[in-house]
Design an enzyme around this catalytic site. Structure first.
Site, PDB file in Angstrom:
ATOM      1  N   ASP A  26       3.722  -3.206  11.253  1.00 39.15           N
ATOM      2  CA  ASP A  26       2.643  -2.477  11.008  1.00 39.15           C
ATOM      3  C   ASP A  26       1.602  -2.422  12.407  1.00 39.15           C
ATOM      4  OD1 ASP A  26       2.949  -5.555  11.346  1.00 39.15           O
ATOM      5  OD2 ASP A  26       2.049  -6.086   9.900  1.00 39.15           O
ATOM      6  N   SER A  60       6.391  -4.749   7.763  1.00 35.79           N
ATOM      7  CA  SER A  60       5.438  -6.325   8.483  1.00 35.79           C
ATOM      8  C   SER A  60       6.634  -7.466   8.570  1.00 35.79           C
ATOM      9  CB  SER A  60       4.542  -6.084   8.077  1.00 35.79           C
ATOM     10  OG  SER A  60       3.789  -4.783   7.858  1.00 35.79           O
ATOM     11  N   ARG A  83       0.403  -0.805   0.257  1.00 32.51           N
ATOM     12  CA  ARG A  83       0.428   0.000  -0.071  1.00 32.51           C
ATOM     13  C   ARG A  83       0.553   0.871   0.043  1.00 32.51           C
ATOM     14  NH1 ARG A  83      -2.317  -3.489   3.399  1.00 32.51           N
ATOM     15  NH2 ARG A  83      -5.059  -3.644   3.288  1.00 32.51           N
TER      16      ARG A  83
HETATM   17  C1  BGC Z   1       5.313 -10.741  11.035  1.00 34.27           C
HETATM   18  C2  BGC Z   1       5.689  -9.405  11.986  1.00 34.27           C
HETATM   19  C3  BGC Z   1       4.293  -8.959  11.481  1.00 34.27           C
HETATM   20  C4  BGC Z   1       3.128  -9.661  11.460  1.00 34.27           C
HETATM   21  C5  BGC Z   1       1.471  -9.172  10.918  1.00 34.27           C
HETATM   22  C6  BGC Z   1       4.262 -11.323  10.958  1.00 34.27           C
HETATM   23  O1  BGC Z   1       4.479 -12.300  10.319  1.00 34.27           O
HETATM   24  O2  BGC Z   1       6.976 -11.521  11.262  1.00 34.27           O
HETATM   25  O3  BGC Z   1       6.536  -8.714  11.312  1.00 34.27           O
HETATM   26  O4  BGC Z   1       3.869  -7.891  12.447  1.00 34.27           O
HETATM   27  O5  BGC Z   1       3.290 -11.068  11.198  1.00 34.27           O
HETATM   28  O6  BGC Z   1       1.983  -8.233   9.206  1.00 34.27           O
END
Ligand code: BGC
Length: 507
Positions: free
Chosen positions: A231, A178, A108
């Site tokens: 995120d 994320s 995004r």
């Molecule tokens: C990641 C996190 C992330 C989560 C949601 C996980 O696989 O390790 O850093 O916040 O996914 O997106």
């Protein structure tokens, strides 16, 4: 009756008996196969059971692991990463900020206009793009070139639409990345590992923002990364901006994770941590949580062993959107192998990740009397045609078992956080539930985001119900689960405003 007539009659009787025996035999056999499939479902259901007593054990284990992860580096499978975010947006932020969000199925790009205390978020524009699958396992250069190009196109489009943006002195960006990152400052950090099917080896150990900034330079894009956030942290920022009682944020989408606001003195592994507010947001990386209390099945064990990251992200593999459809596929495959009620085992059914979670949700939520959607998805996606109604119903039951377990475990995780920060009414990790006193109860909001929670109604309902069930009727009314949309991105823009050097904050 003559001899001939008698012979014919005997012949007919014998044939009738043989046919009847064959029919009965077939029925017995098919009943046996049906019973086998029902037995498999029952075994699966039992192995996935999450009675509230078990959920409370998971709550306690989560809170204990949080302590351990805060006590020392490597003290727990929960990394409890310090985010360098020690202040959250408070409403005074003003100006135009950009955000990039990379992490799940979609990528995004956002532009957010903030109007300070009087006007709040005046406007936000979002553009979503699916991430080309080959980029998920390509090189960091390819990935960041794609990101920079997408942002550049977006900025140019927005500039043409809106001449106002020329008032922006310098473009500031919040980057929502994320994945687990070891922050070196609020605007820099090293990628620790990939999750959710991403695997770009040359990127692990590198500074994420440096890679992004290099790609911007290459594309001639004048943009400064003011904040690098997970995120969950973006979601917490938006949640807190909208409601100051927001204490934690949870993502339940392709992957799953949570973050929350922790007191600096509780972060033992970083004593003397300089914070402007006496606290810091901790990115738990709860996807990697593990406890012997988690109800694990043979399907989970096989899924993990065959995944690109075995022995990793165990909690995520039981909960998040990337995996639920795959668990379900494995159960159907096993049933198909052990009985022919689904016809011969199709090649699609053997294919890993052939059943995506949104399709599983569509089957689960099929309200047509003949379960028409279930039949269509089984046929078109898994190559299983002409499935009788009773088998379609059984398939819906499998969806229910997989989803209920996932939602209830996520609920236990949320209550675990509340317990750690003393908001579950139990008085903290060491105390018992019997010590509830209403004076301890304070309104606590948890921001929740992610496609699984937002788009899968039954999942959401199971989760909400389980949080209330675990907390009990005295405490439950004080806990609010607040769904946010695009919080991960908007929150990153808010944090860019909070931390940017060129911000125009009115006080
Ligand atoms: C990641 C996190 C992330 C989560 C949601 C996980 O696989 O390790 O850093 O916040 O996914 O997106």
């Amino acid at each position: 009756m003559g001899k001939v007539g008698f012979g014919v009659a005997v012949g007919i009787a014998v044939v009738t008996c043989v046919v009847a025996a064959a029919v009965v035999g077939k029925r017995v056999k098919s009943r046996r196969k049906w019973m086998r499939v029902v037995a498999l479902l029952n075994e699966f259901e039992e192995a996935c059971a999450t009675p509230v007593t078990r959920l409370r054990q998971v709550v306690d284990a989560m809170a204990v692991e949080m302590h351990a992860g805060l006590a020392s580096e490597g003290g727990s499978k929960l990394k409890m990463l310090l985010t360098s975010v020690d202040k959250l947006p408070n409403g005074s932020e003003k100006g135009i900020y950009y955000a990039l969000h990379l992490g799940g199925t979609n990528f995004r790009v956002l532009r957010v206009q903030l109007g300070g205390r009087t006007s709040g978020i005046i406007r936000h524009d979002v553009e979503r793009k699916p991430i080309p699958e080959d980029l998920m396992t390509s090189t960091s250069e390819d990935l960041f070139d794609f990101i920079a190009t997408s942002l550049k196109e977006f900025v140019e489009k927005e500039d043409n639409k809106d001449s106002d943006c020329f008032s922006v002195r310098r473009r500031e960006l919040g980057f929502t990345f994320s994945f687990p990152v070891k922050q070196t400052s609020v605007s820099s950090g090293i990628l620790m590992k990939w999750t959710k099917g991403f695997l770009i080896r040359d990127m692990v150990g590198k500074d994420v923002c440096e890679c992004l900034q290099q790609a911007f330079t290459k594309k001639g894009l004048a943009m400064h990364v003011a904040a690098l956030v997970n995120d969950t942290v973006g979601t917490l920022a938006l949640g807190h901006y909208n409601d100051e009682d927001t204490v934690a944020a949870v993502i339940i989408g392709t992957g799953t994770n949570a973050c929350y606001l922790e007191r600096a003195d509780a972060i033992i592994k970083s004593q003397g941590l300089p914070t402007s507010s006496g606290g810091m947001v901790v990115n738990m990386e709860w996807g990697n949580f593990w406890s012997s209390h988690l109800p694990r099945t043979s399907y989970d064990i096989e899924l993990d062993a065959e995944s690109p990251n075995p022995n990793d992200q165990g909690f995520e593999k039981m909960i998040s959107g990337m995996y639920l459809g795959e668990i379900m596929r494995r159960v159907i495959l096993r049933m198909s192998q052990e009985s022919d009620i689904l016809g011969p085992v199709s090649s699609s059914l053997r294919e890993t990740f052939a059943l995506r979670t949104p399709l599983m949700a569509a089957m689960h939520e099929d309200e047509s009397p003949d379960l028409f959607k279930v039949a269509r998805i089984l046929n078109e996606v898994l190559g299983i045609p002409d499935v009788p109604l009773k088998v379609r119903k059984l398939v819906v039951n499998i969806c229910d078992v997989v989803t209920q377990r996932a939602a209830r475990l996520a609920a236990a995780g949320i209550v675990g956080i509340l317990k750690k920060i003393g908001r579950d009414g139990s008085g903290g990790v060491a105390s018992s539930r019997s010590k509830i006193t209403s004076t301890k109860l304070r309104r606590s909001v948890v921001a929740v985001e992610g496609g699984l929670y937002a788009n899968y109604r039954i999942f959401r309902e199971y989760l909400n119900e389980a949080v209330a069930e675990i907390l009990g009727e005295e405490c439950a009314p004080f806990v609010v689960l607040n769904p946010t949309e695009d919080g991960a991105g908007i929150g990153a823009a808010l944090l860019a405003a909070t931390y940017s050097s060129s911000d125009t904050v009115d006080t």
